[in-house]
Design a protein around this motif. Structure first.
Motif, PDB file in Angstrom:
ATOM      1  N   ALA A 144       0.833  -1.207   0.000  1.00  0.00           N
ATOM      2  CA  ALA A 144       0.000   0.000   0.000  1.00  0.00           C
ATOM      3  C   ALA A 144       0.867   1.256   0.000  1.00  0.00           C
ATOM      4  O   ALA A 144       0.540   2.247  -0.645  1.00  0.00           O
ATOM      5  CB  ALA A 144      -0.922  -0.011   1.210  1.00  0.00           C
ATOM      6  N   ASN A 145       1.971   1.207   0.723  1.00  0.00           N
ATOM      7  CA  ASN A 145       2.920   2.319   0.771  1.00  0.00           C
ATOM      8  C   ASN A 145       4.295   1.778   0.418  1.00  0.00           C
ATOM      9  O   ASN A 145       4.614   0.629   0.701  1.00  0.00           O
ATOM     10  CB  ASN A 145       2.961   2.947   2.170  1.00  0.00           C
ATOM     11  N   ALA A 146       5.092   2.622  -0.170  1.00  0.00           N
ATOM     12  CA  ALA A 146       6.454   2.213  -0.521  1.00  0.00           C
ATOM     13  C   ALA A 146       7.259   1.937   0.748  1.00  0.00           C
ATOM     14  O   ALA A 146       7.006   2.519   1.804  1.00  0.00           O
ATOM     15  CB  ALA A 146       7.129   3.303  -1.337  1.00  0.00           C
ATOM     16  N   VAL A 147       8.226   1.048   0.635  1.00  0.00           N
ATOM     17  CA  VAL A 147       9.131   0.721   1.727  1.00  0.00           C
ATOM     18  C   VAL A 147      10.405   1.527   1.520  1.00  0.00           C
ATOM     19  O   VAL A 147      10.991   1.501   0.438  1.00  0.00           O
ATOM     20  CB  VAL A 147       9.455  -0.787   1.741  1.00  0.00           C
ATOM     21  N   ALA A 155      21.259   5.939  11.256  1.00  0.00           N
ATOM     22  CA  ALA A 155      20.073   6.733  11.595  1.00  0.00           C
ATOM     23  C   ALA A 155      20.068   7.146  13.063  1.00  0.00           C
ATOM     24  O   ALA A 155      20.493   6.388  13.941  1.00  0.00           O
ATOM     25  CB  ALA A 155      18.815   5.933  11.298  1.00  0.00           C
ATOM     26  N   CYS A 156      19.585   8.339  13.286  1.00  0.00           N
ATOM     27  CA  CYS A 156      19.311   8.838  14.645  1.00  0.00           C
ATOM     28  C   CYS A 156      20.532   8.781  15.564  1.00  0.00           C
ATOM     29  O   CYS A 156      20.422   8.472  16.740  1.00  0.00           O
ATOM     30  CB  CYS A 156      18.164   8.052  15.269  1.00  0.00           C
ATOM     31  N   ASN A 157      21.681   9.059  15.031  1.00  0.00           N
ATOM     32  CA  ASN A 157      22.879   9.019  15.867  1.00  0.00           C
ATOM     33  C   ASN A 157      23.759  10.245  15.671  1.00  0.00           C
ATOM     34  O   ASN A 157      24.925  10.225  15.988  1.00  0.00           O
ATOM     35  CB  ASN A 157      23.677   7.739  15.616  1.00  0.00           C
ATOM     36  N   ASP A 158      23.167  11.293  15.111  1.00  0.00           N
ATOM     37  CA  ASP A 158      23.854  12.576  14.938  1.00  0.00           C
ATOM     38  C   ASP A 158      25.038  12.492  13.984  1.00  0.00           C
ATOM     39  O   ASP A 158      25.958  13.279  14.062  1.00  0.00           O
ATOM     40  CB  ASP A 158      24.292  13.126  16.300  1.00  0.00           C
ATOM     41  N   ARG A 159      25.027  11.503  13.073  1.00  0.00           N
ATOM     42  CA  ARG A 159      26.104  11.422  12.092  1.00  0.00           C
ATOM     43  C   ARG A 159      25.647  11.839  10.713  1.00  0.00           C
ATOM     44  O   ARG A 159      26.460  12.125   9.860  1.00  0.00           O
ATOM     45  CB  ARG A 159      26.674  10.004  12.027  1.00  0.00           C
ATOM     46  N   ASP A 160      24.317  11.843  10.492  1.00  0.00           N
ATOM     47  CA  ASP A 160      23.835  12.153   9.159  1.00  0.00           C
ATOM     48  C   ASP A 160      22.444  12.768   9.228  1.00  0.00           C
ATOM     49  O   ASP A 160      21.440  12.063   9.290  1.00  0.00           O
ATOM     50  CB  ASP A 160      23.821  10.880   8.309  1.00  0.00           C
ATOM     51  N   LYS A 161      22.386  14.082   9.211  1.00  0.00           N
ATOM     52  CA  LYS A 161      21.101  14.783   9.301  1.00  0.00           C
ATOM     53  C   LYS A 161      20.240  14.533   8.060  1.00  0.00           C
ATOM     54  O   LYS A 161      19.019  14.558   8.137  1.00  0.00           O
ATOM     55  CB  LYS A 161      21.329  16.275   9.517  1.00  0.00           C
ATOM     56  N   CYS A 162      20.857  14.279   6.929  1.00  0.00           N
ATOM     57  CA  CYS A 162      20.126  13.989   5.701  1.00  0.00           C
ATOM     58  C   CYS A 162      19.319  12.692   5.862  1.00  0.00           C
ATOM     59  O   CYS A 162      18.126  12.652   5.554  1.00  0.00           O
ATOM     60  CB  CYS A 162      21.101  13.891   4.527  1.00  0.00           C
ATOM     61  N   VAL A 163      19.949  11.638   6.341  1.00  0.00           N
ATOM     62  CA  VAL A 163      19.246  10.371   6.577  1.00  0.00           C
ATOM     63  C   VAL A 163      18.127  10.584   7.593  1.00  0.00           C
ATOM     64  O   VAL A 163      16.992  10.148   7.387  1.00  0.00           O
ATOM     65  CB  VAL A 163      20.213   9.262   7.048  1.00  0.00           C
ATOM     66  N   ASP A 164      18.440  11.264   8.694  1.00  0.00           N
ATOM     67  CA  ASP A 164      17.417  11.515   9.713  1.00  0.00           C
ATOM     68  C   ASP A 164      16.241  12.292   9.142  1.00  0.00           C
ATOM     69  O   ASP A 164      15.082  11.998   9.447  1.00  0.00           O
ATOM     70  CB  ASP A 164      18.015  12.260  10.906  1.00  0.00           C
ATOM     71  N   HIS A 165      16.519  13.279   8.288  1.00  0.00           N
ATOM     72  CA  HIS A 165      15.447  14.059   7.667  1.00  0.00           C
ATOM     73  C   HIS A 165      14.525  13.159   6.855  1.00  0.00           C
ATOM     74  O   HIS A 165      13.292  13.230   6.982  1.00  0.00           O
ATOM     75  CB  HIS A 165      16.028  15.159   6.768  1.00  0.00           C
ATOM     76  N   TRP A 166      15.107  12.323   5.998  1.00  0.00           N
ATOM     77  CA  TRP A 166      14.278  11.480   5.137  1.00  0.00           C
ATOM     78  C   TRP A 166      13.535  10.419   5.926  1.00  0.00           C
ATOM     79  O   TRP A 166      12.375  10.092   5.601  1.00  0.00           O
ATOM     80  CB  TRP A 166      15.107  10.864   4.008  1.00  0.00           C
ATOM     81  N   LEU A 167      14.150   9.874   6.976  1.00  0.00           N
ATOM     82  CA  LEU A 167      13.437   8.908   7.813  1.00  0.00           C
ATOM     83  C   LEU A 167      12.264   9.572   8.529  1.00  0.00           C
ATOM     84  O   LEU A 167      11.161   9.023   8.584  1.00  0.00           O
ATOM     85  CB  LEU A 167      14.385   8.269   8.826  1.00  0.00           C
ATOM     86  N   TYR A 190       9.522  10.270   6.029  1.00  0.00           N
ATOM     87  CA  TYR A 190       8.858   9.024   5.630  1.00  0.00           C
ATOM     88  C   TYR A 190       7.912   8.545   6.732  1.00  0.00           C
ATOM     89  O   TYR A 190       6.757   8.201   6.472  1.00  0.00           O
ATOM     90  CB  TYR A 190       9.902   7.951   5.316  1.00  0.00           C
ATOM     91  N   LEU A 191       8.386   8.530   7.966  1.00  0.00           N
ATOM     92  CA  LEU A 191       7.565   8.024   9.064  1.00  0.00           C
ATOM     93  C   LEU A 191       6.363   8.919   9.358  1.00  0.00           C
ATOM     94  O   LEU A 191       5.298   8.434   9.733  1.00  0.00           O
ATOM     95  CB  LEU A 191       8.418   7.849  10.322  1.00  0.00           C
ATOM     96  N   VAL A 192       6.515  10.214   9.189  1.00  0.00           N
ATOM     97  CA  VAL A 192       5.425  11.147   9.490  1.00  0.00           C
ATOM     98  C   VAL A 192       4.501  11.351   8.286  1.00  0.00           C
ATOM     99  O   VAL A 192       3.276  11.367   8.423  1.00  0.00           O
ATOM    100  CB  VAL A 192       5.992  12.499   9.972  1.00  0.00           C
ATOM    101  N   ASN A 193       5.086  11.494   7.095  1.00  0.00           N
ATOM    102  CA  ASN A 193       4.308  11.877   5.910  1.00  0.00           C
ATOM    103  C   ASN A 193       4.297  10.843   4.781  1.00  0.00           C
ATOM    104  O   ASN A 193       3.708  11.094   3.728  1.00  0.00           O
ATOM    105  CB  ASN A 193       4.856  13.189   5.332  1.00  0.00           C
ATOM    106  N   LEU A 194       4.988   9.729   4.976  1.00  0.00           N
ATOM    107  CA  LEU A 194       5.182   8.726   3.925  1.00  0.00           C
ATOM    108  C   LEU A 194       5.860   9.313   2.695  1.00  0.00           C
ATOM    109  O   LEU A 194       5.694   8.824   1.580  1.00  0.00           O
ATOM    110  CB  LEU A 194       3.864   8.055   3.539  1.00  0.00           C
TER     111      LEU A 194
END
Length: 125
Positions: free
Chosen positions: A40-43, A83-95, A98-102
């Protein structure tokens, strides 16, 4: 089967999982495949190109092709866990997006590391 592909990782992981094999629980909603059907939603998959010994980038690429509807976000971050370890804000942004807005990153998105492995921790988090 996993041993030859990941000799330092797979045997220990399988051994630690053995107690779960006799656990009297089931999940009737679990996904048992087939994996190539559109969902139903992309992974969103995150693959790290810079030396993650536990989850090789090649596996993320092949998994993205096996799934019926997937998007691969590539990270260029040293080591395991991007993810979520303060090493990559770009990855955190996209995650987060994705989790909030798909929302998915554009095809071919590559996130560069914000820090190197030996930088001191950031005080911003």
């Amino acid at each position: 089967m996993a041993g030859p592909a990941a000799p330092r990782f797979a045997p220990a992981r399988v051994y630690r999982s053995l107690p779960c094999t006799s656990w009297p629980m089931t999940d009737p909603d679990r996904c048992t495949g087939p994996w190539n059907r559109p969902t139903a939603n992309a992974v969103l998959l995150v693959g790290n190109r810079l030396g993650d010994p536990a989850t090789p980038y090649e596996d993320a690429v092949s998994t993205s092709h096996l799934l019926g509807r997937a998007r691969l976000l590539t990270a260029d971050v040293s080591g395991h866990g991007v993810a979520c370890n303060d090493r990559d804000k770009c990855v955190d942004h996209w995650l987060d997006d994705y989790l909030v807005n798909l929302a998915l990153p554009p095809v071919g998105t590559v996130c560069a590391a914000d820090r190197t492995p030996f930088d001191p921790p950031s005080a911003s988090r």
